[in-house]
Design an enzyme around this catalytic site. Structure first.
Site, short mmCIF file in Angstrom:
data_model
loop_
_atom_site.label_atom_id
_atom_site.label_comp_id
_atom_site.label_asym_id
_atom_site.label_seq_id
_atom_site.Cartn_x
_atom_site.Cartn_y
_atom_site.Cartn_z
N CYS A 13 0.74 -1.24 0.06
CA CYS A 13 -0.10 -0.07 0.05
C CYS A 13 0.78 1.24 0.09
O CYS A 13 0.53 2.38 -0.24
CB CYS A 13 -0.83 -0.10 1.31
SG CYS A 13 -1.94 -1.23 1.19
N HIS A 29 12.36 1.17 5.43
CA HIS A 29 12.18 -0.40 5.13
C HIS A 29 12.74 -1.28 6.17
O HIS A 29 13.91 -1.26 6.69
CB HIS A 29 13.02 -0.70 3.71
CG HIS A 29 12.41 -1.88 3.12
ND1 HIS A 29 12.29 -3.07 3.78
CD2 HIS A 29 12.02 -1.75 1.88
CE1 HIS A 29 11.76 -3.91 2.90
NE2 HIS A 29 11.59 -3.17 1.55
N HIS A 89 -2.15 19.80 7.16
CA HIS A 89 -2.98 18.48 6.88
C HIS A 89 -2.18 17.14 6.72
O HIS A 89 -1.16 17.30 6.43
CB HIS A 89 -3.55 18.67 5.30
CG HIS A 89 -4.16 20.14 5.27
ND1 HIS A 89 -5.45 20.41 5.64
CD2 HIS A 89 -3.72 21.20 4.21
CE1 HIS A 89 -5.67 21.56 5.37
NE2 HIS A 89 -4.76 22.02 4.48
N HIS A 110 -2.46 6.79 5.46
CA HIS A 110 -3.20 5.76 4.73
C HIS A 110 -4.36 5.03 5.33
O HIS A 110 -4.28 4.51 6.30
CB HIS A 110 -2.06 4.61 4.29
CG HIS A 110 -2.49 3.34 4.11
ND1 HIS A 110 -3.46 3.22 2.81
CD2 HIS A 110 -2.35 2.02 4.34
CE1 HIS A 110 -3.51 1.98 2.77
NE2 HIS A 110 -2.88 1.20 3.46
N HIS A 161 -14.39 5.39 5.12
CA HIS A 161 -15.85 5.00 5.02
C HIS A 161 -16.46 5.28 3.93
O HIS A 161 -17.28 4.28 3.52
CB HIS A 161 -16.47 6.25 6.12
CG HIS A 161 -17.92 6.07 6.13
ND1 HIS A 161 -18.89 6.73 5.23
CD2 HIS A 161 -18.72 5.33 7.22
CE1 HIS A 161 -20.07 6.35 5.60
NE2 HIS A 161 -20.05 5.71 6.93
N ASN A 165 -10.45 0.49 1.99
CA ASN A 165 -9.26 0.63 1.75
C ASN A 165 -8.76 0.61 0.20
O ASN A 165 -8.74 -0.83 -0.23
CB ASN A 165 -8.51 -0.48 2.66
CG ASN A 165 -6.90 -0.46 2.39
OD1 ASN A 165 -6.16 0.32 1.48
ND2 ASN A 165 -6.35 -1.34 3.10
#
Length: 496
Positions: A224, A303, A387, A391, A420, A424
């Site tokens: 993702c 990572h 802001h 994710h 919502h 995802n």
């Protein structure tokens, strides 16, 4: 006895002390230079014109000194501008909005689960409990092949979903920006779990008849957080290719990855992942400066793949019956927390004001020298960003980041509402969140945005943007028909 009111005066005084400290430390150079410049100015005024003229005449410059000085100034300026990285602008972006025919209300999802998993009612019950607490709404979408009973995840259906999502987002981007396909110099497509031959990037090149010398890349298996990785790759390419346009397409194809077994760790993604995709136009052309929405400031990648637990916490494998699925480990949130800690340690010095960095340094020294049990100081990232685009991997992910970064409900609103409304959508979720902030009319010139994404491997990647101009609400975009309804209250548990 009458109840005593809390002493608000102390909290107010503390607030102003903190504001005063932040202003003093963040503007220390300006506050130091002002009295020095005033002193120099007063001294010049005190001397008078005759003394200033005599002082100037006492300085002897010959032609060689003047030429050498001029050459040195030109040389230093040339080296500075040649070594300065090219500015990367985000001209515009689009998000795919699935048709209503792909909508999957809770009732439909659970009915399909009962029919598909009729021999294992415990798995059905598990999915229901997950869905009740997921934070998803009734309008999320799944691709047509998953609507069949049983699902029909063929290669043809997967290609059909890829073409629907990618071409729709790409068409909208070309129309929105006025970009011609022949003007695309770099193409990057990221999709973690669907990697056909020819690649998805080749599919885009074939559809839009892009140039034969285009620099194309297809990223797969990166989870993702691949959207931020694609932005980082585009930035590096734009540094070495002047006057170029780069198109980044981020998506996840659901059709071939819908798990039909009974392993609970593999059923979880079925409840969370939904259709989605985004197309982004980046450019280093100076002509795009005026109309570009954002400027890329930083990309920081972390990572944790050297750790075995982190490497296997999101893992594609076969279950006991030979059915392939994505297994999510119970340690996922703890590993994500460690990855986030490493990422913010790197990004903190790049974005935090001096006041926060000084407090963090003092806390670190205090713990090392005086008492290791002292609670570590968590920097206030609200001082660095207006802001936050976290994710939308699930309610637990957003809750954990809100807690760790001490964010308000408003800071996490875009992430929760995206989860919502769209679920995802993997690597593209960050762009639905950015679109939410724009649709609400909150994005102003100079605002700073922090995109935070997590991915298999395990990775935590961040991108920092600065708004180039105040963005007006438009009549297009994924939130157009529903933004007036948001934000909505999302209960902890939705009883099904």
């Amino acid at each position: 006895m009458a109840p005593t009111l809390p002493d608000f005066s102390n909290s107010v005084k503390l607030k102003y002390v903190k504001l005063g400290y932040q202003y003093l430390v963040n503007h220390i150079i300006t506050l130091t230079l002002i009295p020095i410049m005033l002193g120099i100015g007063l001294e010049v005024l005190r001397l008078g014109p005759d003394e200033i003229l005599s002082l100037w005449k006492s300085l002897h410059f010959d032609l060689v000194q003047i030429l050498c000085s001029a050459f040195l100034i030109v040389f230093v300026a040339t080296v500075y501008f040649m070594s300065k990285p090219r500015t990367v602008f985000l001209v515009d972006y689009t998000c795919y909005k699935p048709p209503v025919t792909c909508r999957v209300p809770f009732s439909t999802f659970m009915e399909h689960s009962r029919l598909i998993l009729k021999n294992n009612p415990k798995s059905v019950e598990f999915q229901m409990r997950i869905l009740e607490r997921s934070g998803l709404g009734e309008e999320t979408c799944l691709p047509p092949a998953i609507h069949y009973i049983p699902p029909n995840p063929t290669m043809e259906a997967a290609r059909g979903e890829a073409e629907l999502v990618i071409f729709s987002a790409m068409d909208d981007l070309l129309q929105k920006t006025g970009l011609k396909p022949k003007d695309i110099d770099i193409l990057i497509v990221n999709c973690s779990l669907f990697s056909p031959t020819p690649s998805l990037s080749a599919m885009v090149i074939n559809k839009y008849k892009l140039r034969s010398n285009i620099k194309s890349f297809n990223l797969s298996g990166m989870g993702c957080s691949a959207g931020v990785i694609s932005i980082d790759l585009a930035r590096d390419l734009l540094q070495v290719h002047p006057n170029s346009n780069a198109v980044v397409i981020s998506t996840e194809i659901i059709t071939p990855n819908y798990y039909q077994g009974n392993e609970r760790a593999m059923l979880l993604p079925n409840c969370l992942f939904r259709m989605g995709g985004a197309a982004i136009l980046l450019s280093n052309r100076r002509s795009e400066r005026r109309r570009a929405k954002y400027r890329l400031v930083h990309v920081v990648r972390t990572h944790k793949g050297s750790d075995d637990k982190a490497y296997r916490c999101v893992y594609e494998e076969e279950d006991k019956e030979g059915k392939v699925g994505i297994s999510l480990s119970k340690d996922l949130m703890a590993i994500a927390g460690e990855a986030l800690k490493s990422n913010i340690t790197t990004i903190g010095p790049l974005v935090l004001p001096a006041s926060e960095q000084l407090l963090f340094l003092m806390s670190l020294i205090g713990r090392k020298i005086f008492n290791p049990k002292w609670k570590p100081y968590i920097p206030d990232f609200k001082q660095a960003f207006e802001h936050f685009c976290i994710h939308a991997g699930g309610r637990a992910v957003i809750d954990e980041l809100q807690k760790n970064l001490q964010l308000s409900a408003e800071h996490c609103e875009a992430s929760r509402m995206t989860l919502h409304r769209f679920g995802n959508t993997s690597s593209s979720s960050l762009w639905y969140e950015m679109a939410y902030v724009e649709a609400k009319g909150r994005m102003k010139k100079g605002d700073r945005i922090w995109q935070i994404a997590f991915g298999s491997g395990f990775k935590c990647n961040s991108a920092v943007w600065k708004c180039n101009r105040t963005i007006k609400t438009t009549s297009d975009g994924p939130w157009t028909d529903c933004i007036d309804r948001y934000p909505v209250h999302i209960p902890d548990v939705v009883k099904l």
